[in-house]
Design a protein around this motif. Structure first.
Motif, mmCIF file in Angstrom:
data_model
loop_
_atom_site.group_PDB
_atom_site.id
_atom_site.type_symbol
_atom_site.label_atom_id
_atom_site.label_comp_id
_atom_site.label_asym_id
_atom_site.label_seq_id
_atom_site.Cartn_x
_atom_site.Cartn_y
_atom_site.Cartn_z
ATOM 1 N N LYS A 373 0.859 -1.203 0.000
ATOM 2 C CA LYS A 373 0.000 0.000 0.000
ATOM 3 C C LYS A 373 0.895 1.254 0.000
ATOM 4 O O LYS A 373 1.997 1.227 0.557
ATOM 5 C CB LYS A 373 -0.858 0.044 1.284
ATOM 6 N N PRO A 374 0.387 2.337 -0.593
ATOM 7 C CA PRO A 374 1.220 3.544 -0.732
ATOM 8 C C PRO A 374 1.746 4.113 0.588
ATOM 9 O O PRO A 374 2.768 4.784 0.607
ATOM 10 C CB PRO A 374 0.298 4.553 -1.412
ATOM 11 N N GLU A 375 1.062 3.817 1.703
ATOM 12 C CA GLU A 375 1.551 4.394 2.969
ATOM 13 C C GLU A 375 2.705 3.585 3.573
ATOM 14 O O GLU A 375 3.330 4.003 4.546
ATOM 15 C CB GLU A 375 0.396 4.563 3.986
ATOM 16 N N MET A 376 3.022 2.429 3.007
ATOM 17 C CA MET A 376 4.086 1.591 3.591
ATOM 18 C C MET A 376 5.475 2.138 3.240
ATOM 19 O O MET A 376 5.686 2.677 2.149
ATOM 20 C CB MET A 376 3.983 0.156 3.067
ATOM 21 N N THR A 377 6.421 1.914 4.139
ATOM 22 C CA THR A 377 7.789 2.395 3.912
ATOM 23 C C THR A 377 8.388 1.759 2.655
ATOM 24 O O THR A 377 9.094 2.435 1.897
ATOM 25 C CB THR A 377 8.668 2.052 5.144
ATOM 26 N N ILE A 378 8.118 0.467 2.427
ATOM 27 C CA ILE A 378 8.716 -0.191 1.249
ATOM 28 C C ILE A 378 8.177 0.394 -0.056
ATOM 29 O O ILE A 378 8.805 0.249 -1.102
ATOM 30 C CB ILE A 378 8.514 -1.730 1.243
ATOM 31 N N TYR A 379 7.007 1.040 -0.003
ATOM 32 C CA TYR A 379 6.496 1.711 -1.204
ATOM 33 C C TYR A 379 7.127 3.092 -1.347
ATOM 34 O O TYR A 379 7.449 3.531 -2.440
ATOM 35 C CB TYR A 379 4.966 1.850 -1.143
ATOM 36 N N GLN A 380 7.325 3.746 -0.221
ATOM 37 C CA GLN A 380 7.762 5.142 -0.278
ATOM 38 C C GLN A 380 9.256 5.304 -0.486
ATOM 39 O O GLN A 380 9.700 6.228 -1.150
ATOM 40 C CB GLN A 380 7.347 5.860 1.012
ATOM 41 N N GLU A 381 10.046 4.397 0.092
ATOM 42 C CA GLU A 381 11.502 4.585 0.031
ATOM 43 C C GLU A 381 12.138 3.832 -1.114
ATOM 44 O O GLU A 381 11.708 2.714 -1.429
ATOM 45 C CB GLU A 381 12.134 4.115 1.345
ATOM 46 N N GLU A 382 13.187 4.410 -1.659
ATOM 47 C CA GLU A 382 13.956 3.694 -2.673
ATOM 48 C C GLU A 382 14.770 2.618 -1.943
ATOM 49 O O GLU A 382 15.608 2.933 -1.099
ATOM 50 C CB GLU A 382 14.903 4.668 -3.378
ATOM 51 N N ILE A 383 14.500 1.343 -2.243
ATOM 52 C CA ILE A 383 15.185 0.257 -1.526
ATOM 53 C C ILE A 383 16.561 0.006 -2.135
ATOM 54 O O ILE A 383 17.522 -0.292 -1.458
ATOM 55 C CB ILE A 383 14.313 -1.020 -1.517
ATOM 56 N N PHE A 384 16.673 0.154 -3.450
ATOM 57 C CA PHE A 384 17.938 -0.024 -4.181
ATOM 58 C C PHE A 384 18.527 -1.411 -3.924
ATOM 59 O O PHE A 384 19.711 -1.588 -3.656
ATOM 60 C CB PHE A 384 18.941 1.083 -3.809
ATOM 61 N N GLY A 385 17.660 -2.402 -4.008
ATOM 62 C CA GLY A 385 18.045 -3.797 -3.865
ATOM 63 C C GLY A 385 17.086 -4.638 -4.701
ATOM 64 O O GLY A 385 16.124 -4.098 -5.281
ATOM 65 N N PRO A 386 17.287 -5.971 -4.744
ATOM 66 C CA PRO A 386 16.460 -6.822 -5.612
ATOM 67 C C PRO A 386 15.102 -7.123 -4.988
ATOM 68 O O PRO A 386 14.769 -8.285 -4.710
ATOM 69 C CB PRO A 386 17.317 -8.076 -5.761
ATOM 70 N N VAL A 387 14.338 -6.089 -4.754
ATOM 71 C CA VAL A 387 13.064 -6.201 -4.034
ATOM 72 C C VAL A 387 11.960 -5.593 -4.893
ATOM 73 O O VAL A 387 12.059 -4.423 -5.282
ATOM 74 C CB VAL A 387 13.148 -5.446 -2.683
ATOM 75 N N LEU A 388 10.939 -6.382 -5.169
ATOM 76 C CA LEU A 388 9.828 -5.888 -5.992
ATOM 77 C C LEU A 388 8.551 -5.830 -5.160
ATOM 78 O O LEU A 388 8.224 -6.782 -4.445
ATOM 79 C CB LEU A 388 9.626 -6.826 -7.198
ATOM 80 N N CYS A 389 7.833 -4.711 -5.286
ATOM 81 C CA CYS A 389 6.560 -4.538 -4.580
ATOM 82 C C CYS A 389 5.418 -4.648 -5.584
ATOM 83 O O CYS A 389 5.446 -3.967 -6.623
ATOM 84 C CB CYS A 389 6.497 -3.146 -3.954
#
Ligand code: NAD
Length: 497
Positions: A373-389
């Protein structure tokens, strides 16, 4: 004793007198490859003085001679392609194929810089008033500087100095302290290509060295590529010091998947664009927006990501390499935990990834979250790793609204079979680089790299015609040569007569 990376000042590769050095490590093994210095004040001043002196002669060097340096340079870079890619792999961990791609996308900019005579043509209009002509010249600025990130140690320096130098400027590069060996090899070949002494200088270091460039009153323009907080700092400080600044920052790129798209093609593209280069690309796809029935494809996306595996640079079966540092891995793993804590569904967890034979590498396996969801940190922050949301929406309008609400605007893509849907998307989306059935739409150098919003501060972008505008001034001449010796008296109006 560990090898120390030299500085490149006044045409010489010199050892720094600094007392501050940090190790550069191979991210797959932690082997120390070299130490990089933090340049001293007098070394930075010497680099500036040399760049300033070189400008006086370089700006007068015929433009076709400047172009020929770039022609020889692109040929040498191609000749040494694999050797440079191997250096690049050793310090970034990138797979050999991806390292070659990093260099290749930079070589294309050098090819473009070799066209500088046509890029620097001015404009002419005859008879703007009776017997008066107006014409413009494009002239270089002076000493320019560039600060580059770790993730493309060949391509991003090559976005900057070939265009600036071909335009007649001289250039001081401050590459990433995490992978300085690649730019140093690029500089050696630049000398071999015939670049005169002083047109390029390389200073190593961190904030203090960047601050020297930002505060120096005679450095005219600053190009920066890196993270958002540093990008904002560079833009604010550089403009506060009356410089031209182009600042390319972080991103969060969305791929929209319409249910009419070719499913297998979509899934292959998602896998490559999200975890390729361990997700350490500013144009990586970090969010996939599944529209309508495309929601059903989550499990196939998971299957495809499970097939991707990290490995050493020379493992031909590896999909991508390690992340750049143990600190980067820790940050990525922390964000994955945050995703779990905030309620996203972790479909694939790459935190405990092991690569046989490389127990010390900074490995992160492919990681997939659903129900983001847009309010989650993983949506808001650039993770810069092999992580897909994965985010799910009902309509294209909702997908567009979601993306337009993002503070970033580097890249986006859409997969569909509908021309009308694609036309709507490309028109309404507030992102600077759009792919239609192309996951990572990085433009070739005859266009420019046109990030928007929080992914770019400035107005003229990297490479292409915009880079020439960024590194030059326009001088407009209005001239009359009298045919007859007629004097009509003073003209007190602003009109040309
Ligand atoms: P970074 O911002 O940490 O470092 C970039 C450069 O800035 C380095 O040379 C570093 O030495 C210098 N630096 C670091 N901290 C500084 C400070 N406080 N003051 C002054 N200078 C400082 O970025 P990074 O981790 O090397 O690179 C990854 C980031 O770059 C990601 O956010 C990625 O999205 C971004 N990036 C953006 C683009 C783009 O075109 N928009 C392209 C590639 C990478």
């Amino acid at each position: 004793m560990t090898k120390r990376v030299p500085l490149f000042i006044d045409g010489e590769f010199v050892q720094s007198q600094s007392e501050q050095f940090i190790p550069v490590t191979n991210p797959a093994t932690q082997e120390v490859l070299c130490e990089v210095p933090f340049a001293t004040q007098s070394e930075m001043e010497a680099a500036y003085e040399s760049a300033k002196a070189a400008f006086e002669t370089w700006k007068e060097t015929p433009i076709s001679d400047r172009a020929r340096v770039m022609m020889r340079y692109q040929a040498l870079l191609k000749e040494h392609h694999d050797e440079i890619a191997e250096i690049l792999s050793s310090e970034t961990g990138k797979t050999f194929e991806d390292a070659k791609g990093d260099l290749w996308r930079g070589i294309e900019v050098v090819e473009h810089a070799a066209n500088i005579p046509s890029l620097m043509m001015g404009e002419t209009v005859e008879n703007v008033a009776r017997e008066i002509d107006t014409y413009s010249y494009i002239q270089p600025l002076g000493v320019c500087a560039g600060i580059t990130p770790f993730n493309f140690p060949a391509m991003i320096p090559l976005w900057m100095y070939p265009m600036a130098i071909a335009s007649g400027n001289t250039f001081i590069l401050k590459p990433s302290e995490q992978d300085p060996l690649t730019p140093m090899r690029l500089a050696e070949l630049f000398v071999e290509a015939g670049a005169p002494k002083g047109v390029l200088q390389i200073l190593h270091g961190g904030k203090e060295q960047v601050d020297f460039l930002l505060h120096h009153e005679d450095i005219r323009a600053i190009s920066f590529v890196g993270s958002v907080p540093v990008g904002q700092y560079i833009y604010k400080t550089g403009t506060d010091n009356m410089k031209r600044v182009q600042s390319f920052a972080g991103a969060k790129n969305h791929m929209v998947v319409m249910p009419d798209a070719a499913k297998q093609r979509v899934i292959n593209n998602i896998a490559g664009a999200s975890v390729g280069a361990a997700g350490q690309r500013c144009m990586a796809i970090s969010v996939t927006v599944l529209v309508g029935e495309a929601r059903e494809w989550k499990h196939e996306i998971k299957e495809a990501l499970m097939q991707a595996r990290p490995g050493a640079w020379n493992d031909p079966g590896a999909s991508y390499g390690p992340v750049i540092s143990p600190q980067a891995k820790e940050r990525i793993c922390g964000l994955i935990q945050k995703g779990v804590d905030e309620g996203a569904e972790l479909l694939l967890d790459g935190r405990d990834c092991v690569v046989e034979g490389y127990p010390d590498g900074n490995w992160v396996g492919p990681t997939l979250f659903a129900g983001v969801k847009p309010e989650m940190t993983i949506y808001q922050e650039e993770i810069f790793g092999p992580v897909l949301c994965l985010v799910e929406v009902d309509t294209l309008d909702e997908a567009i609204e979601l993306i337009n609400n993002s503070p970033y605007g580097n890249g986006t893509s859409m997969f569909t079979a509908s021309g009308a849907a694609a036309r709507k998307f490309q028109h309404e989306i507030e992102v600077g680089q759009v792919g239609i059935n192309i996951p990572i739409p990085v433009p070739l150098p005859f266009f420019s790299f046109t990030g928007w919003k929080g992914s770019f501060y400035g107005d003229q972008h990297a490479y292409g015609k915009q880079a020439v505008r960024f590194y030059t001034e326009t001088k407009t001449v209005t001239a009359r040569w009298f045919n007859e010796d007629i004097e009509s008296g003073p003209n007190f109006s602003i009109n040309l007569k």
